[in-house]
Design an enzyme around this catalytic site. Sequence first.
Site, short mmCIF file in Angstrom:
data_model
loop_
_atom_site.label_atom_id
_atom_site.label_comp_id
_atom_site.label_asym_id
_atom_site.label_seq_id
_atom_site.Cartn_x
_atom_site.Cartn_y
_atom_site.Cartn_z
CE LYS A 95 40.91 -26.66 31.00
NZ LYS A 95 39.55 -27.03 30.60
CB SER A 109 38.05 -23.59 29.30
OG SER A 109 37.83 -24.89 29.74
CB SER A 118 36.07 -26.95 28.15
OG SER A 118 35.31 -25.81 28.48
#
Lengths: 95, 484, 488
Positions: free
Chosen positions: B76, B151, B175
């Site tokens: 990420k 997210s 997330s």
Amino acid sequence: MSIDKDTVKHISKLAKISLDEKKISDLSKDLSSIMKFIEKLNKLNTDNITPLTSIINASLKSRIDEVNDGKIRDQILKNSPENNEEFFVVPKVID
Amino acid sequence: MSNISQLSLTKIVKGIKKKEFTSEEVTKVFIANSKKSKKLNTYITECFDEALISAKNFDKKKDYNGLLSGIPIAIKDLFCTKDIKTTAGSKILNNFIPTYESTVTKNLWSQGAFLLGKLNCDEFAMGSSNETSFFGNVINPYGEKIVPGGSSGGSASALAAELTPATIGTDTGGSIRQPASFTGTVGLKPTYGRCSRWGIVAFASSLDQAGPMTKNVEDCALLLQAMSSYDPKDSTSIDIKVENYSSKLTEKVKGLKIGIPKEYRVDDMPVEIDSLWKKGIDYLKDAGAVIKNISLPHTMYALPTYYIVAPAEASSNLARYDGVKYGHRAKGNNLIEMYENTRSEGFGNEVKRRILIGTYVLSSGYYDAYYLKAQKVRQLIKNDFDKSFTEVDAILTPSTPSSAFKIGDKTDDPISMYLNDIFTVPVNLSGLPAISVPAGYDKNNLPLGLQLIGKPFDEQTILNLSLAIEKRVNFKKNFKNWWC
Amino acid sequence: MGEKKFDYFISGDKAKWEVVIGLEVHAQVLSKSKLFSSSSTKFGADPNTQVSLVDSGFPGMLPVINQFCIEQSIKTGLGLKAKINLYSVFDRKNYFYADLPQGYQISQYKNPIVGEGEVILDLPYGSKKVGIERLHLEQDAGKSIHDMDPENTFVDLNRSGVALMEIVSKPDLRSPEEVNFYIKKLRSIMRYLGTCDGNMQEGSLRADVNVSVRKIGDKKFGTRCEIKNVNSIKFMQAAIEYEANRQVDLLETGKNIDQETRLFDTKKNITRSMRSKENAHDYRYFPDPDLLPLKIDKSLISKLEKELPELPDEKKERFMKEHKLSSYEANILVSDKEISDFYEEVIKSCDKKLATNWITVELFAVLNKKNLNISQSPVSAKNLSSLIKMISSGKISGKIAKYVFEKMQVDNKDPNQIVEKESLIQQSDPKELEKIIVSVLLKNKDKVAQYKSGKEKLFGYFVGEVMKLSKGKANPQLVNQILKNNLK
């Protein structure tokens, strides 16, 4: 609590984000609905509750007073949008 | 060759060790898959050339001692990676190149893995659908018009589409777990303080945690061990020994007590979610666990609490993005103008909303009514869990109130987007570990996940319980590659 | 004690006004590294060379607290006879400025590390207790340099993150003179403790000055204004004078005082309102979630208490009692740790009264003239002690000693060597003196006769002649004695 346009303007000044009239209007709507959602908490009586100070049940760890950092000016200034090899450079402040 | 990307992380690690294939072969496969999958928009920065070099070097040195020896892994774009652009999904950092490496990624590299690329995410980790990224939406491999969750949407999508053998994300309100649920993958949020936050772009400091996102539970245990460490550079990092989660992984969960919180049976709960939950209960019963009804009375206050605490902390954490030291800088006739224009241009709408809410709830006259109140409620929510954990070993709930929704469905109404996190948020507020494991499909053939919540630092128990569920669900991917 | 009375009042047109002053002193903690990062705190380094990633607020950076800074604050609290709080919290103070890289300062708001205490001032009109409200730890900001470029400001973050102790006084001060004594006392205490070097030129000590006025006899406080960031005592005093008079003028003409933050303009010697509308800062304090609450063990406080050096008030009392010094003398000697250290070194092996006099009169005269402080003394404590020993033993006279003292100031020469080299040893042999005196009297028979018939002033003349003959070395007391005998 609804958040009117003046409040949005005030908060945006505190948060240093410039907003045009349309944005202010949209945000007034959005923030008001978020605040309405948040205000569900008012239903709950929390009079004698101590607020959470930390999720962790431990004491603050400290470090020894030693110098082992710094002297990395190149790294510090490397990503700066404007610098002159020694300083960060920003537009003047009006005070 | 292309079968390699279908293998689990654990099998690939073993395969490299056994010399069934080389790191270079493995890396080439994932690079090829990634290159073909641009439609999914999972990557912000590709590091394919560097990864290939690392793979070749690995094959030369042949150091098989790490937990992740020879593994290419995309992560990420919230983790600062040295000399590799790190954007947090935002315009305001779209030219930022850290000169330092986050502790968590450093741990991965020291276990023999290397960087494949930086994955897309909601801007500053604020979102539940990966629709707020400056770099565009991420698509769920389960459907061209479907969100992957957020997210960590880029991570979940890339994982499900086999573009990376495993990945890591961050979880502040769900997330990791919610996108895992939406993409039929496994995602774990460790206990707060288990993984270091040093070098991770901060969203809400008292809630953020990095965690593994993998194809199965066995991989999750392995990756969790590789990521975790005590870090003296992080004052909220806890000095508790990192277990060998893999060696202790077992589906023998007989006698464990599983709590079923009645308050999670929300109004308008979709029937499918409810029946998935029931199935989960049955699986665990079958595995010998004991089911107990429990009450977490303050559950309904978790989301409002979260939407005070998280924005408040975020409004302060994001104050450093001012155009002075790094990142985007706009023009301005004076310093204040420069600030205001920079932040106006650099932040997207959701981030602006949250910064403004956060600023408001901390502001003079409102602090007591909102922030202080929220911290009190947070204590009550935590107390609920503490009390329950004197009676049970873990808690079973659905991961999400629905399967993945369509792109654009919830972007008009922030509240409807926030409601995605209803089952995951209480966990962050209490600092507990929790995992989402794929448990079935809904009538639209979209995956659904079950969540297991554990006691602090008892990741082992929820891993074991998830394994028991996983073995009984026998979850199989049911989408075909439509994007290339 | 002092006959002086307190008399600082502003005589307005309509009434007599009292000035109420409170100070928020920012003292840089003496430590090698910063409060939440490990970069150096040394003054005067090249710009941005003592800056870490944490100091400059890079994404993902986190604070880790310096244990020594905690201890320095506790020690300072003990020196202020204050309550040490076993539980304290670090809060974020949120605002935007170029030299504040994180967009917030880590400080302490509702739960500071040190609570109420006091400082005792020895004023010319008596002793006065000044209350301390609290002491808390916080980060210093960097420096914005506005005058190196016409359109831009340059930012140096070297100072960003250095540990500051903010010491807040109660509004107990009533005059610029009291402020002078207060700052000096505070500074002295911290220098004794080694917790702050008090170097105002280098910015180690600065103050925000809160000033209000009220009619004499009024119990209520007037509206106060805060004058920010004053970095010398002179400026503080000038600022207070100006501001108090400004407020009196406004009030006497029926206007109100706006509670505001002001700056002291050092060129025009006035205070002026800060032009920016950020006057009403909303700092949105909240506990820093990157840190845990600070819990201090009682055992740490006991340990630090035991290790405390003797502080100025105690030292003064001891000097007065044990060394029989006057309050005035003792005050001077304890006013700075370096002075009391010097004094105590000197008196290790010589007479205390003489030492006191030589330090407070002779040495200080030299230091003041050359604008030096005692650490730069041209004469070492050891050598001064040797000089005083020679006076006590009668080896040299007081007058010769002054001469030797002057010579010592060049390269801190050993007085024994000077005396030997220049044969300055006092002539104290009565037999030898007898010889000289007799010869003088013989040469001046007529004057002797005049003396014996009443002209007593001539005694001085004989003494002078003896001194001349002995090249100044004759022991004056013995000369007096023997001369008297011979003139009977």
